[in-house]
Design a protein around this motif. Structure first.
Motif, PDB file in Angstrom:
ATOM      1  N   ALA A  14      59.278  26.999  47.245  1.00 48.53           N
ATOM      2  CA  ALA A  14      60.644  27.129  46.733  1.00 48.53           C
ATOM      3  C   ALA A  14      61.682  26.741  47.775  1.00 48.53           C
ATOM      4  CB  ALA A  14      60.883  28.568  46.263  1.00 48.53           C
ATOM      5  N   GLY A  16      62.237  25.857  52.438  1.00 46.33           N
ATOM      6  CA  GLY A  16      61.639  25.660  53.762  1.00 46.33           C
ATOM      7  C   GLY A  16      60.648  24.500  53.781  1.00 46.33           C
ATOM      8  N   ILE A  17      59.597  24.654  54.604  1.00 48.35           N
ATOM      9  CA  ILE A  17      58.609  23.580  54.793  1.00 48.35           C
ATOM     10  C   ILE A  17      57.935  23.215  53.464  1.00 48.35           C
ATOM     11  CG2 ILE A  17      56.400  23.011  55.879  1.00 48.35           C
ATOM     12  CD1 ILE A  17      57.271  24.741  58.283  1.00 48.35           C
ATOM     13  N   ASP A  36      55.417  30.472  44.064  1.00 46.01           N
ATOM     14  CA  ASP A  36      56.295  31.208  44.986  1.00 46.01           C
ATOM     15  C   ASP A  36      56.725  32.509  44.323  1.00 46.01           C
ATOM     16  OD1 ASP A  36      58.571  31.903  46.805  1.00 46.01           O
ATOM     17  OD2 ASP A  36      58.233  29.897  47.575  1.00 46.01           O
ATOM     18  N   VAL A  37      57.045  33.503  45.152  1.00 45.01           N
ATOM     19  CA  VAL A  37      57.577  34.762  44.601  1.00 45.01           C
ATOM     20  C   VAL A  37      59.070  34.651  44.298  1.00 45.01           C
ATOM     21  CG1 VAL A  37      55.922  36.450  45.532  1.00 45.01           C
ATOM     22  CG2 VAL A  37      57.795  35.628  46.988  1.00 45.01           C
ATOM     23  N   ASP A  38      59.717  33.649  44.863  1.00 49.80           N
ATOM     24  CA  ASP A  38      61.166  33.500  44.707  1.00 49.80           C
ATOM     25  C   ASP A  38      61.463  32.803  43.376  1.00 49.80           C
ATOM     26  OD1 ASP A  38      63.826  32.863  44.779  1.00 49.80           O
ATOM     27  OD2 ASP A  38      63.831  32.184  46.866  1.00 49.80           O
ATOM     28  N   GLY A  88      54.092  31.801  53.985  1.00 51.51           N
ATOM     29  CA  GLY A  88      53.800  32.687  55.106  1.00 51.51           C
ATOM     30  C   GLY A  88      54.978  33.599  55.393  1.00 51.51           C
ATOM     31  N   VAL A 109      49.466  37.900  52.998  1.00 49.99           N
ATOM     32  CA  VAL A 109      50.132  36.658  52.571  1.00 49.99           C
ATOM     33  C   VAL A 109      49.557  35.464  53.334  1.00 49.99           C
ATOM     34  CG1 VAL A 109      52.322  35.417  52.360  1.00 49.99           C
ATOM     35  CG2 VAL A 109      52.272  37.895  52.028  1.00 49.99           C
ATOM     36  N   MET A 136      48.803  25.657  56.504  1.00 51.99           N
ATOM     37  CA  MET A 136      49.959  25.612  57.406  1.00 51.99           C
ATOM     38  C   MET A 136      49.764  26.675  58.489  1.00 51.99           C
ATOM     39  SD  MET A 136      52.533  23.671  57.819  1.00 51.99           S
ATOM     40  CE  MET A 136      52.670  22.869  56.211  1.00 51.99           C
ATOM     41  N   TYR A 151      51.258  37.789  63.078  1.00 54.04           N
ATOM     42  CA  TYR A 151      51.509  36.396  62.659  1.00 54.04           C
ATOM     43  C   TYR A 151      50.607  35.438  63.427  1.00 54.04           C
ATOM     44  CZ  TYR A 151      54.264  32.102  61.898  1.00 54.04           C
ATOM     45  OH  TYR A 151      54.686  30.821  61.583  1.00 54.04           O
ATOM     46  N   LYS A 155      47.709  32.790  62.134  1.00 58.15           N
ATOM     47  CA  LYS A 155      47.835  31.336  62.327  1.00 58.15           C
ATOM     48  C   LYS A 155      46.618  30.786  63.074  1.00 58.15           C
ATOM     49  CE  LYS A 155      51.337  31.105  59.918  1.00 58.15           C
ATOM     50  NZ  LYS A 155      51.364  30.323  58.681  1.00 58.15           N
ATOM     51  N   PRO A 180      53.001  23.262  63.131  1.00 56.86           N
ATOM     52  CA  PRO A 180      54.355  22.884  63.523  1.00 56.86           C
ATOM     53  C   PRO A 180      54.891  23.741  64.671  1.00 56.86           C
ATOM     54  CG  PRO A 180      54.227  23.403  61.151  1.00 56.86           C
ATOM     55  CD  PRO A 180      52.986  23.927  61.811  1.00 56.86           C
ATOM     56  N   GLY A 181      55.801  23.136  65.445  1.00 57.08           N
ATOM     57  CA  GLY A 181      56.649  23.910  66.359  1.00 57.08           C
ATOM     58  C   GLY A 181      57.799  24.469  65.528  1.00 57.08           C
ATOM     59  N   GLY A 182      58.957  24.628  66.118  1.00 57.47           N
ATOM     60  CA  GLY A 182      60.091  25.177  65.372  1.00 57.47           C
ATOM     61  C   GLY A 182      60.577  24.205  64.307  1.00 57.47           C
ATOM     62  N   THR A 185      64.268  26.007  59.065  1.00 56.39           N
ATOM     63  CA  THR A 185      64.026  26.534  57.704  1.00 56.39           C
ATOM     64  C   THR A 185      64.713  27.895  57.560  1.00 56.39           C
ATOM     65  OG1 THR A 185      62.088  27.853  58.322  1.00 56.39           O
ATOM     66  CG2 THR A 185      61.687  25.533  57.746  1.00 56.39           C
ATOM     67  N   MET A 187      63.312  30.664  57.241  1.00 56.55           N
ATOM     68  CA  MET A 187      62.612  31.663  58.075  1.00 56.55           C
ATOM     69  C   MET A 187      63.260  31.756  59.451  1.00 56.55           C
ATOM     70  SD  MET A 187      58.637  31.690  59.386  1.00 56.55           S
ATOM     71  CE  MET A 187      57.755  32.325  57.975  1.00 56.55           C
TER      72      MET A 187
HETATM   73  N1  LIG Z   1      59.734  27.547  60.366  1.00 59.28           N
HETATM   74  C1  LIG Z   1      58.973  27.329  61.417  1.00 59.28           C
HETATM   75  O1  LIG Z   1      59.476  27.109  62.546  1.00 59.28           O
HETATM   76  C2  LIG Z   1      57.466  27.330  61.285  1.00 59.28           C
HETATM   77  C3  LIG Z   1      56.707  26.905  62.395  1.00 59.28           C
HETATM   78  C4  LIG Z   1      55.325  26.892  62.298  1.00 59.28           C
HETATM   79  C5  LIG Z   1      54.714  27.288  61.111  1.00 59.28           C
HETATM   80  N2  LIG Z   1      55.462  27.716  60.062  1.00 59.28           N
HETATM   81  C6  LIG Z   1      54.761  28.136  58.853  1.00 59.28           C
HETATM   82  O2  LIG Z   1      55.157  27.334  57.764  1.00 59.28           O
HETATM   83  C7  LIG Z   1      55.140  28.083  56.564  1.00 59.28           C
HETATM   84  C8  LIG Z   1      56.490  27.989  55.880  1.00 59.28           C
HETATM   85  O3  LIG Z   1      57.473  28.498  56.761  1.00 59.28           O
HETATM   86  P1  LIG Z   1      59.030  28.401  56.446  1.00 59.28           P
HETATM   87  O4  LIG Z   1      59.730  28.459  57.728  1.00 59.28           O
HETATM   88  O5  LIG Z   1      59.285  27.290  55.483  1.00 59.28           O
HETATM   89  O6  LIG Z   1      59.220  29.811  55.696  1.00 59.28           O
HETATM   90  P2  LIG Z   1      60.373  30.290  54.684  1.00 59.28           P
HETATM   91  O7  LIG Z   1      60.469  31.756  54.852  1.00 59.28           O
HETATM   92  O8  LIG Z   1      61.589  29.468  54.890  1.00 59.28           O
HETATM   93  O9  LIG Z   1      59.742  29.956  53.263  1.00 59.28           O
HETATM   94  C9  LIG Z   1      58.536  30.582  52.892  1.00 59.28           C
HETATM   95  C10 LIG Z   1      58.380  30.584  51.375  1.00 59.28           C
HETATM   96  O10 LIG Z   1      57.191  31.338  51.074  1.00 59.28           O
HETATM   97  C11 LIG Z   1      57.462  32.193  49.979  1.00 59.28           C
HETATM   98  N3  LIG Z   1      56.566  33.357  49.993  1.00 59.28           N
HETATM   99  C12 LIG Z   1      56.586  34.424  50.852  1.00 59.28           C
HETATM  100  N4  LIG Z   1      55.648  35.320  50.508  1.00 59.28           N
HETATM  101  C13 LIG Z   1      55.010  34.813  49.415  1.00 59.28           C
HETATM  102  C14 LIG Z   1      53.950  35.287  48.591  1.00 59.28           C
HETATM  103  N5  LIG Z   1      53.370  36.482  48.810  1.00 59.28           N
HETATM  104  N6  LIG Z   1      53.541  34.521  47.552  1.00 59.28           N
HETATM  105  C15 LIG Z   1      54.146  33.324  47.303  1.00 59.28           C
HETATM  106  N7  LIG Z   1      55.163  32.828  48.047  1.00 59.28           N
HETATM  107  C16 LIG Z   1      55.591  33.576  49.087  1.00 59.28           C
HETATM  108  C17 LIG Z   1      58.928  32.594  50.172  1.00 59.28           C
HETATM  109  O11 LIG Z   1      59.499  33.082  48.976  1.00 59.28           O
HETATM  110  C18 LIG Z   1      59.539  31.268  50.631  1.00 59.28           C
HETATM  111  O12 LIG Z   1      59.963  30.477  49.547  1.00 59.28           O
HETATM  112  C19 LIG Z   1      54.743  29.502  56.959  1.00 59.28           C
HETATM  113  O13 LIG Z   1      53.358  29.673  56.766  1.00 59.28           O
HETATM  114  C20 LIG Z   1      55.079  29.556  58.433  1.00 59.28           C
HETATM  115  O14 LIG Z   1      54.295  30.480  59.123  1.00 59.28           O
HETATM  116  C21 LIG Z   1      56.818  27.739  60.136  1.00 59.28           C
END
Ligand SMILES: NC(=O)c1ccc[n+]([C@@H]2O[C@H](COP(=O)([O-])OP(=O)(O)OC[C@H]3O[C@@H](n4cnc5c(N)ncnc54)[C@H](O)[C@@H]3O)[C@@H](O)[C@H]2O)c1
Length: 256
Positions: A14, A16-17, A36-38, A88, A109, A136, A151, A155, A180-182, A185, A187
């Protein structure tokens, strides 16, 4: 890359990544299913994407919801080729400060969710004799930030799960972990907002990367799409870092 007549399931798509992945796959012709839950942002996003996108509300940590969602997607599109286990959550605690409830929430999750979605999508991939499961992970499987113990454990475990899927379902189904690094998003933006000085923390985070910035959501989506495509067909069972060089610098030397 062309994904015409291919279907991708993206958890946490929904925003972010996951949304970055959805944009790339959709532009490359795939049918895109988002779990997604959203249920506010998700339906709005798939409406913007177009006719080949479907939103299914689903908590990926609940097996019945995953089972029903996967059947709904298969009924709608008639196939499942790729699964991106992306959803995540992150909680900021060291081991001694992590409650059992928070530990379980992160495990459920990040790890159990990936297990459940893989379990229910793979039988459909086997019908195609073709499929890719992308997990991911994170650069945090290799270098650790303080106070994110649960976390980081998930991972790292996702890399083991990736190998396990790769060896169990070869040769027709592959699995790859993306680290990924940062990434810029919600999050990370939420985490910055909760810190005492959001702009300083954002800058510090950006500067951890040799590129001097965080990745965009679509940069991660492009890599996910590449590993799923025919061009990525020889990539299997591996973690791939996409981190702007985060964590490789050990310091400077005195001489130029
Ligand atoms: N943002 C970063 O810097 C980064 C870096 C490395 C890895 N990651 C990984 O990438 C993935 C996405 O991260 P992001 O930053 O886009 O996160 P985010 O929080 O921006 O988006 C995460 C999405 O997952 C959904 N979600 C959460 N719990 C859920 C569930 N129980 N069932 C279904 N959907 C659910 C949320 O509603 C949201 O839409 C994650 O696994 C995160 O650990 C992120």
């Amino acid at each position: 890359m062309s994904f015409t007549n291919k279907t991708v399931v993206i958890t946490g798509g929904a925003k972010g990544i996951g949304a970055g992945c959805a944009n790339v796959f959709y532009q490359d012709g795939a049918n895109v299913a988002i779990l997604d839950v959203d249920d506010k942002t998700g339906p709005e996003f798939v409406k913007k994407l177009g006719d080949r996108a479907l939103f299914v509300k689903c908590d990926i940590s609940n097996e019945k919801e995953v089972q029903d969602a996967v059947e709904k997607i298969y009924g709608h599109f008639g196939s499942i080729h790729y699964l991106v286990n992306n959803a995540g959550i992150l909680k900021y605690f060291s081991v001694t400060n992590t409650s059992v409830e928070d530990w379980d929430a992160v495990m459920n999750v990040n790890l159990k969710g990936a297990f459940l979605c893989t379990k229910h999508c793979i039988p459909h991939m086997q019908k195609n004799n073709d499929g890719v499961v992308v997990n991911m992970s994170s650069v945090q499987a290799f270098v650790a930030q303080t106070n994110v113990a649960a976390y980081i454990a998930t991972k790292s475990a996702l890399i083991g799960l990736t190998r396990s899927i790769a060896v169990d379902y070869a040769p027709n189904i592959r699995s790859v972990a993306i680290c990924p690094g940062g990434v810029d998003t919600p999050m990370n933006r939420d985490a910055f907002r909760e810190s005492p000085n959001p702009e300083v923390v954002r800058k510090e985070t950006e500067n951890l990367h040799l590129n001097g910035r965080m990745a965009t959501e679509e940069e991660i989506g492009e890599l996910v799409a590449f590993v799923c495509s025919e061009k990525g067909a020889f990539i299997n069972g591996q973690p791939i870092r996409i981190d702007g060089g985060l964590g490789i610098k050990v310091g400077g030397s005195k001489k130029e």
